[in-house]
Design a protein around this motif. Sequence first.
Motif, PDB file in Angstrom:
ATOM      1  N   UNK A  52       0.799  -1.578  -0.229  1.00  0.00           N
ATOM      2  CA  UNK A  52       0.105  -0.195  -0.069  1.00  0.00           C
ATOM      3  C   UNK A  52       0.378   1.303  -0.252  1.00  0.00           C
ATOM      4  N   UNK A  53       2.289   1.016  -0.285  1.00  0.00           N
ATOM      5  CA  UNK A  53       3.154   2.249  -0.238  1.00  0.00           C
ATOM      6  C   UNK A  53       3.150   3.495   1.312  1.00  0.00           C
ATOM      7  N   UNK A  54       3.032   2.155   1.936  1.00  0.00           N
ATOM      8  CA  UNK A  54       3.284   3.078   3.546  1.00  0.00           C
ATOM      9  C   UNK A  54       5.070   3.370   3.728  1.00  0.00           C
ATOM     10  N   UNK A  55       5.337   3.352   4.485  1.00  0.00           N
ATOM     11  CA  UNK A  55       7.162   3.534   5.574  1.00  0.00           C
ATOM     12  C   UNK A  55       6.764   2.037   6.016  1.00  0.00           C
ATOM     13  N   UNK A  66      15.579   0.367  13.390  1.00  0.00           N
ATOM     14  CA  UNK A  66      14.839   2.343  14.251  1.00  0.00           C
ATOM     15  C   UNK A  66      13.823   1.452  15.428  1.00  0.00           C
ATOM     16  N   UNK A  67      13.845  -0.007  15.746  1.00  0.00           N
ATOM     17  CA  UNK A  67      12.743  -0.626  16.441  1.00  0.00           C
ATOM     18  C   UNK A  67      13.186   0.384  17.854  1.00  0.00           C
ATOM     19  N   UNK A  68      14.424   0.584  18.571  1.00  0.00           N
ATOM     20  CA  UNK A  68      14.771   1.254  19.897  1.00  0.00           C
ATOM     21  C   UNK A  68      13.653   2.028  19.649  1.00  0.00           C
ATOM     22  N   UNK A  69      14.065   3.792  18.982  1.00  0.00           N
ATOM     23  CA  UNK A  69      13.741   4.460  18.606  1.00  0.00           C
ATOM     24  C   UNK A  69      11.885   4.604  18.540  1.00  0.00           C
ATOM     25  N   UNK A  70      11.820   3.157  17.581  1.00  0.00           N
ATOM     26  CA  UNK A  70      10.116   3.665  17.670  1.00  0.00           C
ATOM     27  C   UNK A  70       9.384   2.871  18.879  1.00  0.00           C
ATOM     28  N   UNK A  71       9.986   2.735  20.217  1.00  0.00           N
ATOM     29  CA  UNK A  71       9.863   2.256  21.278  1.00  0.00           C
ATOM     30  C   UNK A  71       9.750   3.885  22.575  1.00  0.00           C
ATOM     31  N   UNK A  77       1.963   8.652  16.919  1.00  0.00           N
ATOM     32  CA  UNK A  77       2.982   8.872  17.305  1.00  0.00           C
ATOM     33  C   UNK A  77       4.213   8.313  15.298  1.00  0.00           C
ATOM     34  N   UNK A  78       4.154   6.997  16.067  1.00  0.00           N
ATOM     35  CA  UNK A  78       4.144   5.922  15.035  1.00  0.00           C
ATOM     36  C   UNK A  78       3.621   5.615  13.717  1.00  0.00           C
ATOM     37  N   UNK A  79       1.914   5.669  14.083  1.00  0.00           N
ATOM     38  CA  UNK A  79       1.589   5.941  12.658  1.00  0.00           C
ATOM     39  C   UNK A  79       1.994   6.931  11.609  1.00  0.00           C
ATOM     40  N   UNK A  80       2.172   8.223  12.786  1.00  0.00           N
ATOM     41  CA  UNK A  80       2.406   9.058  11.196  1.00  0.00           C
ATOM     42  C   UNK A  80       4.182   8.756  11.019  1.00  0.00           C
ATOM     43  N   UNK A  81       4.783   8.247  11.892  1.00  0.00           N
ATOM     44  CA  UNK A  81       6.239   8.342  11.345  1.00  0.00           C
ATOM     45  C   UNK A  81       5.842   7.945   9.947  1.00  0.00           C
ATOM     46  N   UNK A  82       5.243   6.456  10.558  1.00  0.00           N
ATOM     47  CA  UNK A  82       5.587   5.693   9.128  1.00  0.00           C
ATOM     48  C   UNK A  82       3.758   6.207   8.255  1.00  0.00           C
ATOM     49  N   UNK A  83       3.739   7.232   8.339  1.00  0.00           N
ATOM     50  CA  UNK A  83       3.486   8.157   7.439  1.00  0.00           C
ATOM     51  C   UNK A  83       1.594   7.131   6.844  1.00  0.00           C
ATOM     52  N   UNK A  84       1.106   6.573   7.931  1.00  0.00           N
ATOM     53  CA  UNK A  84       0.080   5.576   7.878  1.00  0.00           C
ATOM     54  C   UNK A  84      -1.272   5.939   8.524  1.00  0.00           C
ATOM     55  N   UNK A  85      -2.441   6.583   8.519  1.00  0.00           N
ATOM     56  CA  UNK A  85      -3.917   6.789   9.010  1.00  0.00           C
ATOM     57  C   UNK A  85      -4.192   6.074   9.726  1.00  0.00           C
ATOM     58  N   UNK A  86      -4.291   6.507  10.969  1.00  0.00           N
ATOM     59  CA  UNK A  86      -4.422   5.424  12.250  1.00  0.00           C
ATOM     60  C   UNK A  86      -5.778   4.844  12.160  1.00  0.00           C
ATOM     61  N   UNK A  87      -6.602   6.013  11.027  1.00  0.00           N
ATOM     62  CA  UNK A  87      -8.213   5.682  11.471  1.00  0.00           C
ATOM     63  C   UNK A  87      -8.340   4.299  10.432  1.00  0.00           C
ATOM     64  N   UNK A  88      -7.389   3.646   9.847  1.00  0.00           N
ATOM     65  CA  UNK A  88      -7.598   2.586   8.554  1.00  0.00           C
ATOM     66  C   UNK A  88      -7.041   1.470   9.536  1.00  0.00           C
ATOM     67  N   UNK A  89      -6.648   1.365  10.651  1.00  0.00           N
ATOM     68  CA  UNK A  89      -6.451   0.222  11.162  1.00  0.00           C
ATOM     69  C   UNK A  89      -7.306  -0.998  11.454  1.00  0.00           C
ATOM     70  N   UNK A  90      -8.641  -0.562  11.401  1.00  0.00           N
ATOM     71  CA  UNK A  90      -9.821  -2.191  12.083  1.00  0.00           C
ATOM     72  C   UNK A  90      -9.921  -2.804  10.666  1.00  0.00           C
ATOM     73  N   UNK A  91      -9.036  -1.856   9.049  1.00  0.00           N
ATOM     74  CA  UNK A  91      -9.144  -2.098   8.082  1.00  0.00           C
ATOM     75  C   UNK A  91      -7.882  -2.926   7.312  1.00  0.00           C
TER      76      UNK A  91
END
Length: 212
Positions: free
Chosen positions: A31-34, A40-45, A51-65
Motif C-alpha cells: 500500500x506504499x506506506x513507510x 529503527x525499533x529502539x527509537x519507535x519504542x 506518533x508511530x503511525x505518523x512516522x510511518x505515514x499511516x492513517x491510524x483510522x485505517x487500523x481496523x481495515x
Amino acid sequence: MPKYILFDFDGTLADSRIVFISAWNAFANKHQYRKIKPEELHALRRLSILERAKHLNFPILKTPLIISDFYRYYRKYAKEITLYPRINEVLEMFEREGHKMAILSSNSEDVIKEVLRRNQVKNISRIWSSNVIFGKDQLIRKFLKEHRLSSSEVIYVGDEQRDIIACKSAGIKVIWVSWGYDAKELVQDQKPDYFVDTPEELQEVILQQSSR
C-alpha cells in the motif's frame, strides 16, 4: 491476593517483533506506506501509537481495515513467535501459588493458542481476543463482569502505554514490563502501579500481592 492475573500477549508473554515488522513491511510494500527498518525499533519504542503511525505515514483510522491482513500473516508465521525467556517457569509458579490466569489481547485467539501449545503452556484458563486497538478497558470490564470479580481481585501485566491507560480506566492495578513494545520513557507519565525489568521481578511483585 489477586484471584486472576490478566496478561497481554505480544510484548509481554511472547516476542513477536520479528513477525510484526515482517507483517507491517509486507503491508507497507503493498500500500506504499513507510517500512520499518530493524534498527529503527529502539527509537519507535519511545513513540506513542499515534506518533508511530505518523512516522510511518499511516492513517491510524485505517487500523481496523488492516487487522484481518495482520491476522493472516501472524497465522502463517506463528512458528516464529516465541515466549520470552523464563516466562513459562513464572507462569507455572503462579499456578502453584493458586492464581488463575487469562490473556486479553488484540492478537487472534488461534495464534495465541498455537504459540501456547507449541511452548507447552497449559495454565492459561481463558483467552479473550479483540481487534479493537484502543478499548481494552471495555474488555477488562467485560471480563470482570462475566467472572463476577471486583477490580481488587485482578491485576494486569502489560508492556504498552495503552495497557496502562485501559487498566486505569477500568480501575485495576497494572504491572508494566520493560521488555516489550514501549519504552519506559513513554509510559512513566501514566504511572503504572509497578515497573518490572525481568520475569523474576514480576514474580516478586505477584508474591508480594499474594501475601496481602
